[in-house]
Design a protein around this motif. Structure first.
Motif, mmCIF file in Angstrom:
data_model
loop_
_atom_site.group_PDB
_atom_site.id
_atom_site.type_symbol
_atom_site.label_atom_id
_atom_site.label_comp_id
_atom_site.label_asym_id
_atom_site.label_seq_id
_atom_site.Cartn_x
_atom_site.Cartn_y
_atom_site.Cartn_z
ATOM 1 N N PRO A 226 0.825 -1.222 0.000
ATOM 2 C CA PRO A 226 0.000 0.000 0.000
ATOM 3 C C PRO A 226 0.849 1.257 0.000
ATOM 4 C CG PRO A 226 0.074 -0.943 2.194
ATOM 5 C CD PRO A 226 0.804 -1.909 1.292
ATOM 6 N N GLN A 227 0.271 2.307 -0.574
ATOM 7 C CA GLN A 227 0.905 3.618 -0.557
ATOM 8 C C GLN A 227 0.228 4.462 0.523
ATOM 9 O OE1 GLN A 227 0.633 5.246 -4.481
ATOM 10 N NE2 GLN A 227 1.908 3.659 -5.408
ATOM 11 N N LEU A 228 0.973 4.747 1.580
ATOM 12 C CA LEU A 228 0.405 5.481 2.707
ATOM 13 C C LEU A 228 0.253 6.956 2.343
ATOM 14 C CD1 LEU A 228 2.413 3.857 5.636
ATOM 15 C CD2 LEU A 228 0.167 3.212 4.720
ATOM 16 N N ALA A 229 -0.901 7.492 2.696
ATOM 17 C CA ALA A 229 -1.175 8.902 2.442
ATOM 18 C C ALA A 229 -2.102 9.408 3.533
ATOM 19 C CB ALA A 229 -1.810 9.100 1.068
ATOM 20 N N ALA A 230 -2.106 10.719 3.696
ATOM 21 C CA ALA A 230 -2.979 11.325 4.703
ATOM 22 C C ALA A 230 -4.434 11.204 4.264
ATOM 23 C CB ALA A 230 -2.605 12.794 4.896
ATOM 24 N N LEU A 231 -5.286 10.755 5.158
ATOM 25 C CA LEU A 231 -6.691 10.553 4.836
ATOM 26 C C LEU A 231 -7.474 11.841 5.072
ATOM 27 C CD1 LEU A 231 -7.327 7.035 6.403
ATOM 28 C CD2 LEU A 231 -6.857 7.603 4.021
ATOM 29 N N PRO A 232 -8.362 12.213 4.130
ATOM 30 C CA PRO A 232 -9.191 13.405 4.351
ATOM 31 C C PRO A 232 -10.278 13.117 5.382
ATOM 32 C CG PRO A 232 -9.795 12.342 2.294
ATOM 33 C CD PRO A 232 -8.596 11.596 2.815
ATOM 34 N N SER A 233 -10.889 14.163 5.865
ATOM 35 C CA SER A 233 -11.959 14.007 6.848
ATOM 36 C C SER A 233 -13.233 13.515 6.162
ATOM 37 C CB SER A 233 -12.228 15.340 7.546
ATOM 38 O OG SER A 233 -12.689 16.301 6.601
ATOM 39 N N LEU A 234 -14.161 13.011 6.963
ATOM 40 C CA LEU A 234 -15.426 12.511 6.424
ATOM 41 C C LEU A 234 -16.218 13.623 5.756
ATOM 42 C CD1 LEU A 234 -17.534 10.269 6.095
ATOM 43 C CD2 LEU A 234 -18.378 10.827 8.381
ATOM 44 N N GLU A 235 -16.224 14.809 6.348
ATOM 45 C CA GLU A 235 -16.964 15.924 5.749
ATOM 46 C C GLU A 235 -16.385 16.293 4.386
ATOM 47 O OE1 GLU A 235 -15.764 15.814 8.746
ATOM 48 O OE2 GLU A 235 -17.580 15.658 9.980
ATOM 49 N N THR A 236 -15.054 16.270 4.267
ATOM 50 C CA THR A 236 -14.424 16.588 2.987
ATOM 51 C C THR A 236 -14.782 15.558 1.921
ATOM 52 O OG1 THR A 236 -12.566 17.630 4.146
ATOM 53 C CG2 THR A 236 -12.233 17.020 1.831
ATOM 54 N N VAL A 237 -14.782 14.293 2.305
ATOM 55 C CA VAL A 237 -15.122 13.233 1.358
ATOM 56 C C VAL A 237 -16.576 13.348 0.914
ATOM 57 C CG1 VAL A 237 -15.353 10.745 1.084
ATOM 58 C CG2 VAL A 237 -13.362 11.674 2.242
ATOM 59 N N GLN A 238 -17.476 13.604 1.853
ATOM 60 C CA GLN A 238 -18.888 13.736 1.507
ATOM 61 C C GLN A 238 -19.129 14.934 0.599
ATOM 62 O OE1 GLN A 238 -20.778 13.885 5.355
ATOM 63 N NE2 GLN A 238 -21.107 11.664 5.416
ATOM 64 N N GLN A 239 -18.503 16.052 0.903
ATOM 65 C CA GLN A 239 -18.674 17.241 0.069
ATOM 66 C C GLN A 239 -18.133 17.015 -1.336
ATOM 67 O OE1 GLN A 239 -16.852 20.731 1.721
ATOM 68 N NE2 GLN A 239 -17.640 22.108 0.133
ATOM 69 N N SER A 240 -16.981 16.347 -1.420
ATOM 70 C CA SER A 240 -16.414 16.054 -2.733
ATOM 71 C C SER A 240 -17.314 15.111 -3.522
ATOM 72 C CB SER A 240 -15.020 15.442 -2.568
ATOM 73 O OG SER A 240 -14.477 15.067 -3.816
ATOM 74 N N ALA A 241 -17.876 14.100 -2.854
ATOM 75 C CA ALA A 241 -18.754 13.155 -3.546
ATOM 76 C C ALA A 241 -20.023 13.836 -4.047
ATOM 77 C CB ALA A 241 -19.110 11.996 -2.616
ATOM 78 N N LEU A 242 -20.620 14.696 -3.214
ATOM 79 C CA LEU A 242 -21.856 15.367 -3.611
ATOM 80 C C LEU A 242 -21.642 16.339 -4.768
ATOM 81 C CD1 LEU A 242 -23.434 16.069 -0.107
ATOM 82 C CD2 LEU A 242 -24.148 14.349 -1.785
ATOM 83 N N SER A 243 -20.454 16.897 -4.861
ATOM 84 C CA SER A 243 -20.197 17.894 -5.909
ATOM 85 C C SER A 243 -19.540 17.312 -7.149
ATOM 86 C CB SER A 243 -19.307 19.011 -5.355
ATOM 87 O OG SER A 243 -18.057 18.485 -4.924
ATOM 88 N N MET A 244 -18.977 16.090 -7.066
ATOM 89 C CA MET A 244 -18.201 15.556 -8.183
ATOM 90 C C MET A 244 -18.718 14.236 -8.738
ATOM 91 S SD MET A 244 -15.849 17.787 -8.727
ATOM 92 C CE MET A 244 -14.740 16.853 -9.793
ATOM 93 N N ARG A 245 -19.534 13.488 -7.975
ATOM 94 C CA ARG A 245 -19.958 12.181 -8.471
ATOM 95 C C ARG A 245 -20.773 12.353 -9.742
ATOM 96 N NH1 ARG A 245 -17.338 8.296 -8.270
ATOM 97 N NH2 ARG A 245 -19.157 7.075 -8.863
#
Length: 308
Positions: A226-245
């Motif tokens: 796996p490639q370790l990376a910093a995970l975004p917050s849940l709110e950021t993921v939800q906002q990105s999904a609602l605006s980009m899906r």
């Protein structure tokens, strides 16, 4: 019989080596090029663009070529016509029709078709993302199945060595019958695990070949680390999904299309104005008399379907 088995065993490495080995980037590139869902979404985009051109052309003049020859006889003609006579009517010309006012129908159709182009773009994105997701998942499953098959093969070899060691110890008098039997049972139990792992590897490779729409055998190469990376917050993921899906954007665009379709349906029982005209040549023959010459007409027409 032994020679036949030997030939089959020798053929197995050759078939495996003949498989096309792909990296994840190569597999994704092939999927984008050959995936049927992506191709279907691309063809739908062409269809929607054609509808847009068709609806946009409604605001332009419609010009057509008309020609005809008519023969008629009417026995109800006055007596001076001899109780009826043959008539011949010949004409050729161009007709023009230009909508002047349609109560917003044409504009709504153009806007709906333009929004449809956006839905086609989002459907193409959705097909591309789904193909990348499926190919990536199956590609990693192939790598995992290869690792599991390797571990199963190593485990079987280890059990074979343990069985041989137990038999040597038994022959030397430092092991019991139970030790030999336990080693043999462990060896036999390791064989089904290897068969299962090999079958899983074969099916995952076939799944990858199916997704890539290839006629040749394929194999995967790469690493599962796996490639370790910093995970975004849940709110950021939800906002990105609602605006980009793409499926959510597509649903929003479809609501806009349906609003325009309501406007189109609402205009069907409203008045509309059209400019219509024609110009050409006309010939009329009756009672041995023939007249011909240029003919034209032009006018503004009101259509109002107030009761149906």
């Amino acid at each position: 019989m032994r020679y036949v088995l030997l030939l089959l065993l020798l053929a197995l490495p050759m078939e495996a080596s003949a498989a096309r080995v792909l990296t994840l980037e190569q597999a994704l590139a092939i999927a984008v090029e050959k995936n049927y869902d992506i191709a279907k979404a691309g063809e739908y985009a062409k269809y929607v663009h054609g509808k847009y051109v068709e609806e946009r052309s409604a605001i332009l003049p419609q010009i057509g070529l008309n020609a005809g020859i008519t023969a008629a006889r009417d026995n109800g003609q006055p007596a001076f016509a001899g109780g009826g006579t043959n008539q011949y009517d010949r004409s050729i010309g161009l007709s023009l029709s230009q909508p002047l006012y349609t109560w917003g129908k044409i504009g709504a159709a153009i806007r709906a078709a333009e929004i449809g182009k956006r839905t086609a773009r989002e459907q193409l994105r959705l097909a591309q993302q789904a193909a990348r997701r499926d190919v990536t998942t199956t590609f990693c499953n192939v790598l995992l199945a290869k690792e599991m098959a390797r571990l199963s093969a190593d485990n079987l070899k280890q059990k074979e060595r343990h069985s041989e060691e137990a038999q040597k110890k038994f022959a030397a008098g430092v092991a019991t019958d139970y030790d030999v039997l336990a080693a043999e049972v462990a060896l036999e139990n390791a064989r089904p695990a290897l068969i299962k792992a090999e079958n899983l590897l074969r099916t995952t490779r076939e799944r990858l070949r199916f997704l890539l729409v290839l006629d040749e055998e394929v194999d995967a190469t790469g690493s599962l680390e796996p490639q370790l990376a910093a995970l975004p917050s849940l709110e950021t993921v939800q906002q990105s999904a609602l605006s980009m899906r793409p499926e959510l954007l597509d649903l929003g665009y479809r609501v806009g299309i349906y609003n325009e379709l309501v406007t189109i349906a609402d205009s069907d029982n409203k008045p509309r104005l059209d400019l219509k005209g024609s110009a050409g040549w006309h010939q009329l023959e009756m009672m041995n008399t023939r007249n011909d010459g240029a003919a034209w007409n032009i006018g503004v027409f009101l259509t109002f379907p107030f009761f149906d």
